[in-house]
Each structure stands twice: as structure tokens, then as C-alpha cells.
Enzyme design. Sequence first.
Site, mmCIF file in Angstrom:
data_model
loop_
_atom_site.group_PDB
_atom_site.id
_atom_site.type_symbol
_atom_site.label_atom_id
_atom_site.label_comp_id
_atom_site.label_asym_id
_atom_site.label_seq_id
_atom_site.Cartn_x
_atom_site.Cartn_y
_atom_site.Cartn_z
ATOM 1 N N LYS A 3 0.590 3.455 8.015
ATOM 2 C CA LYS A 3 0.396 3.665 6.576
ATOM 3 C C LYS A 3 -1.100 3.716 6.205
ATOM 4 O O LYS A 3 -1.968 3.344 7.012
ATOM 5 C CB LYS A 3 1.115 2.553 5.807
ATOM 6 C CG LYS A 3 2.639 2.558 6.003
ATOM 7 C CD LYS A 3 3.314 1.431 5.216
ATOM 8 C CE LYS A 3 4.825 1.438 5.408
ATOM 9 N NZ LYS A 3 5.491 0.372 4.611
ATOM 10 N N TYR B 209 11.485 7.885 1.029
ATOM 11 C CA TYR B 209 11.973 6.627 0.463
ATOM 12 C C TYR B 209 13.125 6.852 -0.518
ATOM 13 O O TYR B 209 13.266 6.089 -1.480
ATOM 14 C CB TYR B 209 10.824 5.894 -0.232
ATOM 15 C CG TYR B 209 9.884 5.181 0.717
ATOM 16 C CD1 TYR B 209 10.349 4.212 1.617
ATOM 17 C CD2 TYR B 209 8.519 5.437 0.698
ATOM 18 C CE1 TYR B 209 9.477 3.544 2.471
ATOM 19 C CE2 TYR B 209 7.634 4.767 1.551
ATOM 20 C CZ TYR B 209 8.124 3.822 2.433
ATOM 21 O OH TYR B 209 7.267 3.151 3.270
ATOM 22 N N PHE C 7 9.903 -1.834 -7.195
ATOM 23 C CA PHE C 7 8.676 -1.769 -6.391
ATOM 24 C C PHE C 7 8.321 -0.343 -5.988
ATOM 25 O O PHE C 7 7.279 -0.114 -5.389
ATOM 26 C CB PHE C 7 8.764 -2.679 -5.157
ATOM 27 C CG PHE C 7 9.799 -2.308 -4.129
ATOM 28 C CD1 PHE C 7 9.613 -1.234 -3.257
ATOM 29 C CD2 PHE C 7 10.969 -3.059 -4.000
ATOM 30 C CE1 PHE C 7 10.555 -0.902 -2.299
ATOM 31 C CE2 PHE C 7 11.926 -2.731 -3.041
ATOM 32 C CZ PHE C 7 11.713 -1.650 -2.195
ATOM 33 N N ARG D 205 10.954 -2.169 15.357
ATOM 34 C CA ARG D 205 11.092 -3.090 14.231
ATOM 35 C C ARG D 205 10.706 -4.512 14.622
ATOM 36 O O ARG D 205 10.140 -5.259 13.820
ATOM 37 C CB ARG D 205 12.492 -3.017 13.627
ATOM 38 C CG ARG D 205 12.707 -1.669 12.930
ATOM 39 C CD ARG D 205 14.007 -1.586 12.182
ATOM 40 N NE ARG D 205 14.042 -2.431 11.007
ATOM 41 C CZ ARG D 205 13.538 -2.095 9.822
ATOM 42 N NH1 ARG D 205 12.912 -0.947 9.657
ATOM 43 N NH2 ARG D 205 13.647 -2.912 8.807
ATOM 44 N N THR E 292 9.099 -7.482 6.784
ATOM 45 C CA THR E 292 8.477 -6.600 5.793
ATOM 46 C C THR E 292 7.233 -7.227 5.167
ATOM 47 O O THR E 292 6.205 -6.559 5.020
ATOM 48 C CB THR E 292 9.497 -6.278 4.676
ATOM 49 O OG1 THR E 292 10.640 -5.673 5.278
ATOM 50 C CG2 THR E 292 8.907 -5.335 3.645
ATOM 51 N N ARG F 151 2.586 -6.836 11.681
ATOM 52 C CA ARG F 151 2.378 -7.323 10.312
ATOM 53 C C ARG F 151 1.954 -8.786 10.291
ATOM 54 O O ARG F 151 1.103 -9.187 9.485
ATOM 55 C CB ARG F 151 3.648 -7.114 9.500
ATOM 56 C CG ARG F 151 3.947 -5.625 9.231
ATOM 57 C CD ARG F 151 5.383 -5.442 8.822
ATOM 58 N NE ARG F 151 5.694 -4.092 8.340
ATOM 59 C CZ ARG F 151 6.932 -3.659 8.152
ATOM 60 N NH1 ARG F 151 7.972 -4.450 8.403
ATOM 61 N NH2 ARG F 151 7.150 -2.434 7.704
ATOM 62 N N ASN G 130 1.698 -3.142 4.331
ATOM 63 C CA ASN G 130 2.147 -3.808 5.555
ATOM 64 C C ASN G 130 2.011 -2.908 6.783
ATOM 65 O O ASN G 130 2.731 -3.056 7.762
ATOM 66 C CB ASN G 130 3.569 -4.337 5.372
ATOM 67 C CG ASN G 130 4.558 -3.236 5.053
ATOM 68 O OD1 ASN G 130 4.203 -2.060 5.025
ATOM 69 N ND2 ASN G 130 5.805 -3.604 4.831
ATOM 70 N N HIS H 9 5.617 1.595 9.148
ATOM 71 C CA HIS H 9 7.045 1.777 8.868
ATOM 72 C C HIS H 9 7.738 2.135 10.166
ATOM 73 O O HIS H 9 7.187 2.875 10.973
ATOM 74 C CB HIS H 9 7.250 2.933 7.870
ATOM 75 C CG HIS H 9 8.635 3.516 7.916
ATOM 76 N ND1 HIS H 9 9.699 2.954 7.264
ATOM 77 C CD2 HIS H 9 9.150 4.581 8.600
ATOM 78 C CE1 HIS H 9 10.797 3.659 7.524
ATOM 79 N NE2 HIS H 9 10.486 4.656 8.334
HETATM 80 P P1 ATP Z 1 9.688 0.052 6.358
HETATM 81 O O1 ATP Z 1 10.888 0.772 5.775
HETATM 82 O O2 ATP Z 1 8.375 0.502 5.757
HETATM 83 O O3 ATP Z 1 9.682 -0.048 7.849
HETATM 84 P P2 ATP Z 1 11.010 -2.353 5.847
HETATM 85 O O4 ATP Z 1 12.221 -1.680 6.365
HETATM 86 O O5 ATP Z 1 10.579 -3.629 6.450
HETATM 87 O O6 ATP Z 1 9.753 -1.427 5.893
HETATM 88 P P3 ATP Z 1 12.001 -1.781 3.197
HETATM 89 O O7 ATP Z 1 12.851 -2.807 2.540
HETATM 90 O O8 ATP Z 1 12.638 -0.539 3.728
HETATM 91 O O9 ATP Z 1 11.127 -2.523 4.294
HETATM 92 O O10 ATP Z 1 10.854 -1.370 2.161
HETATM 93 C C1 ATP Z 1 10.074 -0.239 2.391
HETATM 94 C C2 ATP Z 1 8.636 -0.533 2.050
HETATM 95 O O11 ATP Z 1 8.534 -0.809 0.662
HETATM 96 C C3 ATP Z 1 8.059 -1.781 2.720
HETATM 97 O O12 ATP Z 1 7.568 -1.523 4.002
HETATM 98 C C4 ATP Z 1 6.946 -2.161 1.774
HETATM 99 O O13 ATP Z 1 5.792 -1.347 1.988
HETATM 100 C C5 ATP Z 1 7.544 -1.802 0.421
HETATM 101 N N1 ATP Z 1 8.231 -2.947 -0.197
HETATM 102 C C6 ATP Z 1 9.461 -3.428 0.098
HETATM 103 N N2 ATP Z 1 9.776 -4.469 -0.677
HETATM 104 C C7 ATP Z 1 8.722 -4.656 -1.492
HETATM 105 C C8 ATP Z 1 8.423 -5.567 -2.545
HETATM 106 N N3 ATP Z 1 9.287 -6.507 -2.920
HETATM 107 N N4 ATP Z 1 7.234 -5.452 -3.154
HETATM 108 C C9 ATP Z 1 6.352 -4.498 -2.800
HETATM 109 N N5 ATP Z 1 6.571 -3.609 -1.825
HETATM 110 C C10 ATP Z 1 7.730 -3.679 -1.179
#
Ligand code: ATP
Length: 135
Positions: A9, A49, A57, A85, A91, A102, A112, A115
Site C-alpha cells: 500500500k 474494495y 471506514f 495473511r 488488520t 504489520r 497497515n 493487503h
Molecule cells: P486487507 O483486506 O487489506 O488484507 P484485512 O483483510 O486485514 O486487510 P479488511 O477487514 O478486509 O482487512 O479491511 C480492508 C482494509 O480496510 C484494511 O486493511 C485497512 O486498511 C482498512 N480498515 C479495515 N478496518 C478499518 C477500520 N476500522 N478503520 C480504518 N481502516 C480500516
Amino acid sequence: TQRSFVLIKPDAVRRGLVGAVLSRFEAKGLSVVALSMRQVTEELADEHYAEHLDRPFYPPLRRFITSGPSVALVLEGDEAIEVVRSLNGATDGRKAAPGTIRGDLSLSNRENLVHGSDSPESAAREIALWFPELG
Ligand code: ATP
């Protein structure tokens, strides 16, 4: 063997951590199948997304993910999706375990660094979206 889509990212690019992040995946034994630096557009962010479009968010997440170049990757190896993962960690970088990307390098739940696809279905969808030429 399995393929996962990975996005390094904009925070990682800005902080000069592309090499450090990529090294962890390579050191684990995953192979780089495709790699491309991309300026993510709002349209691509919304497609990538899609499942988060209605979340509170999402607007700041879209601003962040379009805030500068990212590095898109396809990685391949045994159980690549789960392995990526587990290397990425939880996350929220503040809560992610030490030893993970992370956990070692991020102090944020938005910025973070990385992805990784969360299932074989997401991996297929994301690889087709980001690297249609691999289809
Ligand atoms: P990714 O999909 O990026 O691998 P993840 O699967 O761990 O991460 P998701 O729940 O799919 O997390 O959320 C996608 C992305 O949205 C996260 O990586 C983070 O950048 C952002 N995100 C998720 N939850 C929050 C939150 N509560 N506040 C701010 N940003 C968030």
C-alpha cells in the site's frame, strides 16, 4: 500450489518499505508471478474494495489507497493465501503480533502496509481485476 493477490500500500511506498515487505514474502519461499507499480484510481479502489463500499471506514480508506503509488503483486506457492495473511498479521498494526509485517512495521489499522486476498474466490477476483493479462 496457489496464487494470492498482494498490494503493497502507499504507506509502505512512502516509507521506503517496499523491499523490506517483498523480502519477507520471498524469504518465506513464495514466488513473484507478477509485479507492477500502480497509482490506484477511485474507480479501481471501489472495485477492489467492493465489499467495503458502505462501511464508515471506506471514505478515508479510499483517500488513503489513492494517496500515492502502490505495488501490486501476484505471489505463488503452497497455501499462498493463508501464508500471506499470516505473514501480514492482524488488520490493526497496533494489535498485530510481533514477527508479522504489520506487527513489526505498522502502528495503524488503516495504514497497515499490505493487503492479501482472503480466500481463493477473492484471489481469483482480485487477480482478474489487477492483472487481466494473467487470465
Ligand atoms: P486487507 O483486506 O487489506 O488484507 P484485512 O483483510 O486485514 O486487510 P479488511 O477487514 O478486509 O482487512 O479491511 C480492508 C482494509 O480496510 C484494511 O486493511 C485497512 O486498511 C482498512 N480498515 C479495515 N478496518 C478499518 C477500520 N476500522 N478503520 C480504518 N481502516 C480500516
